[in-house]
Scaffold this motif. Structure first.
Motif, PDB file in Angstrom:
ATOM      1  N   ILE A  91       0.858  -1.180   0.000  1.00 49.65           N
ATOM      2  CA  ILE A  91       0.000   0.000   0.000  1.00 49.65           C
ATOM      3  C   ILE A  91       0.893   1.229   0.000  1.00 49.65           C
ATOM      4  CG2 ILE A  91      -0.204   0.062   2.523  1.00 49.65           C
ATOM      5  CD1 ILE A  91      -3.148   0.983   2.039  1.00 49.65           C
ATOM      6  N   GLU A  92       0.443   2.256  -0.680  1.00 50.52           N
ATOM      7  CA  GLU A  92       1.210   3.496  -0.737  1.00 50.52           C
ATOM      8  C   GLU A  92       0.558   4.511   0.202  1.00 50.52           C
ATOM      9  OE1 GLU A  92       3.355   5.841  -4.281  1.00 50.52           O
ATOM     10  OE2 GLU A  92       1.165   5.895  -4.400  1.00 50.52           O
ATOM     11  N   LEU A  93       1.355   5.015   1.144  1.00 50.17           N
ATOM     12  CA  LEU A  93       0.864   5.960   2.148  1.00 50.17           C
ATOM     13  C   LEU A  93       1.894   7.035   2.424  1.00 50.17           C
ATOM     14  CD1 LEU A  93      -0.569   3.807   5.098  1.00 50.17           C
ATOM     15  CD2 LEU A  93      -1.849   5.128   3.454  1.00 50.17           C
ATOM     16  N   ALA A  94       1.400   8.142   2.929  1.00 49.64           N
ATOM     17  CA  ALA A  94       2.276   9.196   3.438  1.00 49.64           C
ATOM     18  C   ALA A  94       2.066   9.242   4.950  1.00 49.64           C
ATOM     19  CB  ALA A  94       1.924  10.528   2.809  1.00 49.64           C
ATOM     20  N   LEU A  95       2.967   8.608   5.685  1.00 48.66           N
ATOM     21  CA  LEU A  95       2.870   8.601   7.144  1.00 48.66           C
ATOM     22  C   LEU A  95       3.311   9.952   7.700  1.00 48.66           C
ATOM     23  CD1 LEU A  95       4.374   5.088   7.987  1.00 48.66           C
ATOM     24  CD2 LEU A  95       1.958   5.747   7.952  1.00 48.66           C
ATOM     25  N   ALA A  96       2.757  10.322   8.834  1.00 45.91           N
ATOM     26  CA  ALA A  96       3.193  11.527   9.542  1.00 45.91           C
ATOM     27  C   ALA A  96       4.516  11.203  10.220  1.00 45.91           C
ATOM     28  CB  ALA A  96       2.147  11.938  10.567  1.00 45.91           C
ATOM     29  N   LYS A  97       5.504  12.030   9.979  1.00 47.61           N
ATOM     30  CA  LYS A  97       6.857  11.778  10.487  1.00 47.61           C
ATOM     31  C   LYS A  97       7.192  12.732  11.627  1.00 47.61           C
ATOM     32  CE  LYS A  97       8.092   8.989   6.930  1.00 47.61           C
ATOM     33  NZ  LYS A  97       8.990   7.888   6.842  1.00 47.61           N
ATOM     34  N   VAL A  98       8.159  12.344  12.429  1.00 48.79           N
ATOM     35  CA  VAL A  98       8.676  13.187  13.503  1.00 48.79           C
ATOM     36  C   VAL A  98      10.201  13.208  13.381  1.00 48.79           C
ATOM     37  CG1 VAL A  98       8.708  11.321  15.230  1.00 48.79           C
ATOM     38  CG2 VAL A  98       8.541  13.682  15.973  1.00 48.79           C
ATOM     39  N   ALA A  99      10.772  14.381  13.559  1.00 53.10           N
ATOM     40  CA  ALA A  99      12.225  14.527  13.449  1.00 53.10           C
ATOM     41  C   ALA A  99      12.909  13.902  14.665  1.00 53.10           C
ATOM     42  CB  ALA A  99      12.603  15.996  13.352  1.00 53.10           C
ATOM     43  N   GLU A 100      14.102  13.374  14.451  1.00 53.22           N
ATOM     44  CA  GLU A 100      14.879  12.789  15.550  1.00 53.22           C
ATOM     45  C   GLU A 100      15.025  13.761  16.704  1.00 53.22           C
ATOM     46  OE1 GLU A 100      18.639  10.818  14.839  1.00 53.22           O
ATOM     47  OE2 GLU A 100      17.924  10.135  12.885  1.00 53.22           O
ATOM     48  N   LYS A 101      15.278  15.013  16.397  1.00 53.65           N
ATOM     49  CA  LYS A 101      15.500  16.017  17.444  1.00 53.65           C
ATOM     50  C   LYS A 101      14.249  16.249  18.293  1.00 53.65           C
ATOM     51  CE  LYS A 101      14.532  20.129  14.608  1.00 53.65           C
ATOM     52  NZ  LYS A 101      13.336  20.574  15.245  1.00 53.65           N
ATOM     53  N   ASP A 102      13.078  15.864  17.786  1.00 53.61           N
ATOM     54  CA  ASP A 102      11.823  16.066  18.507  1.00 53.61           C
ATOM     55  C   ASP A 102      11.380  14.837  19.299  1.00 53.61           C
ATOM     56  OD1 ASP A 102      11.516  18.716  17.603  1.00 53.61           O
ATOM     57  OD2 ASP A 102      10.696  17.984  15.693  1.00 53.61           O
ATOM     58  N   LEU A 103      12.198  13.802  19.291  1.00 52.06           N
ATOM     59  CA  LEU A 103      11.870  12.598  20.056  1.00 52.06           C
ATOM     60  C   LEU A 103      12.163  12.831  21.534  1.00 52.06           C
ATOM     61  CD1 LEU A 103      13.337   9.865  17.702  1.00 52.06           C
ATOM     62  CD2 LEU A 103      10.916  10.375  18.097  1.00 52.06           C
ATOM     63  N   PRO A 104      11.337  12.271  22.403  1.00 49.65           N
ATOM     64  CA  PRO A 104      11.597  12.423  23.832  1.00 49.65           C
ATOM     65  C   PRO A 104      12.860  11.671  24.241  1.00 49.65           C
ATOM     66  CG  PRO A 104       9.625  11.088  23.451  1.00 49.65           C
ATOM     67  CD  PRO A 104      10.115  11.532  22.121  1.00 49.65           C
ATOM     68  N   SER A 105      13.567  12.187  25.213  1.00 46.87           N
ATOM     69  CA  SER A 105      14.820  11.556  25.664  1.00 46.87           C
ATOM     70  C   SER A 105      14.555  10.214  26.347  1.00 46.87           C
ATOM     71  CB  SER A 105      15.592  12.491  26.596  1.00 46.87           C
ATOM     72  OG  SER A 105      14.796  12.816  27.725  1.00 46.87           O
ATOM     73  N   GLU A 106      13.329   9.977  26.776  1.00 47.04           N
ATOM     74  CA  GLU A 106      12.993   8.720  27.466  1.00 47.04           C
ATOM     75  C   GLU A 106      12.816   7.538  26.516  1.00 47.04           C
ATOM     76  OE1 GLU A 106      10.482  11.355  27.686  1.00 47.04           O
ATOM     77  OE2 GLU A 106      11.728  12.343  29.170  1.00 47.04           O
ATOM     78  N   ILE A 107      12.805   7.800  25.223  1.00 53.04           N
ATOM     79  CA  ILE A 107      12.567   6.712  24.271  1.00 53.04           C
ATOM     80  C   ILE A 107      13.734   5.724  24.323  1.00 53.04           C
ATOM     81  CG2 ILE A 107      13.602   7.811  22.231  1.00 53.04           C
ATOM     82  CD1 ILE A 107      11.077   6.707  20.681  1.00 53.04           C
ATOM     83  N   THR A 108      13.390   4.447  24.335  1.00 48.19           N
ATOM     84  CA  THR A 108      14.419   3.401  24.407  1.00 48.19           C
ATOM     85  C   THR A 108      14.858   2.997  23.003  1.00 48.19           C
ATOM     86  OG1 THR A 108      12.840   1.571  24.324  1.00 48.19           O
ATOM     87  CG2 THR A 108      13.347   2.476  26.522  1.00 48.19           C
ATOM     88  N   GLY A 109      15.952   2.311  22.942  1.00 46.90           N
ATOM     89  CA  GLY A 109      16.437   1.812  21.659  1.00 46.90           C
ATOM     90  C   GLY A 109      15.433   0.899  20.991  1.00 46.90           C
ATOM     91  N   LYS A 110      14.802   0.057  21.769  1.00 47.09           N
ATOM     92  CA  LYS A 110      13.799  -0.864  21.226  1.00 47.09           C
ATOM     93  C   LYS A 110      12.613  -0.081  20.661  1.00 47.09           C
ATOM     94  CE  LYS A 110      11.045  -4.886  22.463  1.00 47.09           C
ATOM     95  NZ  LYS A 110      10.703  -5.856  23.496  1.00 47.09           N
ATOM     96  N   GLN A 111      12.153   0.926  21.393  1.00 47.35           N
ATOM     97  CA  GLN A 111      11.034   1.745  20.927  1.00 47.35           C
ATOM     98  C   GLN A 111      11.419   2.519  19.669  1.00 47.35           C
ATOM     99  OE1 GLN A 111      10.507   3.891  24.604  1.00 47.35           O
ATOM    100  NE2 GLN A 111       8.640   2.746  25.112  1.00 47.35           N
ATOM    101  N   LEU A 112      12.630   3.004  19.645  1.00 44.29           N
ATOM    102  CA  LEU A 112      13.135   3.751  18.494  1.00 44.29           C
ATOM    103  C   LEU A 112      13.145   2.851  17.254  1.00 44.29           C
ATOM    104  CD1 LEU A 112      14.285   6.558  17.816  1.00 44.29           C
ATOM    105  CD2 LEU A 112      16.540   5.621  18.233  1.00 44.29           C
TER     106      LEU A 112
END
Length: 137
Positions: free
Chosen positions: A108-129
């Motif tokens: 399927i072809e989609l345009a997902l909403a993206k978030v910049a790396e710099k806007d990721l919360p510091s609490e995000i884990t490697g697995k979640q990333l």
């Protein structure tokens, strides 16, 4: 507007599960991307959602089968499954799930909403990333 890309529908199902795992992290831009992607992906997977709904008769059978202890009552379970009307319902459900699996393999072809790396919360884990990489730009 994000660029459209090709995805396998199963990837999107996996992404939805990953988004649920990070939806409580703090971060406005991540939260916005998650909510937008829920809508985008939900619409894209509507055919699978509808196809996966078990019939009312199958649900009644499933409820009845839950009354058995699957370890102690295995013979009773087998007898119930072997009854012609139950065997037919079980076979129909297997075919239905096979059809769902075919849909999950579709592109399927989609345009997902993206978030910049710099806007990721510091609490995000490697697995979640790793599990949400499809929405990270």
């Amino acid at each position: 507007m994000a660029k459209k890309q090709n995805y396998v529908k199963q990837e999107l199902v996996n992404l939805l599960q990953s988004l649920q795992a990070v939806e409580n992290l703090k971060g406005v831009k991540l939260a916005i991307a998650i909510q937008r992607n829920y809508k985008i992906i939900g619409s894209a997977l509507q055919d699978i959602e509808e196809k996966a709904i078990p019939s009312e008769d199958f649900m009644k059978l499933a409820d009845h089968m839950r009354t058995f202890d699957m370890e102690k009552d295995i013979e009773k379970v087998k007898e119930e499954e072997a009854k012609p009307e139950n065997a037919k319902l079980i076979e129909e459900r297997k075919k239905q799930l096979d059809e769902v699996n075919v849909l999950l393999k579709e592109d399927i072809e989609l345009a997902l909403a993206k978030v910049a790396e710099k806007d990721l919360p510091s609490e995000i884990t490697g697995k979640q990333l790793a599990s949400t990489e499809l929405i990270i730009k």
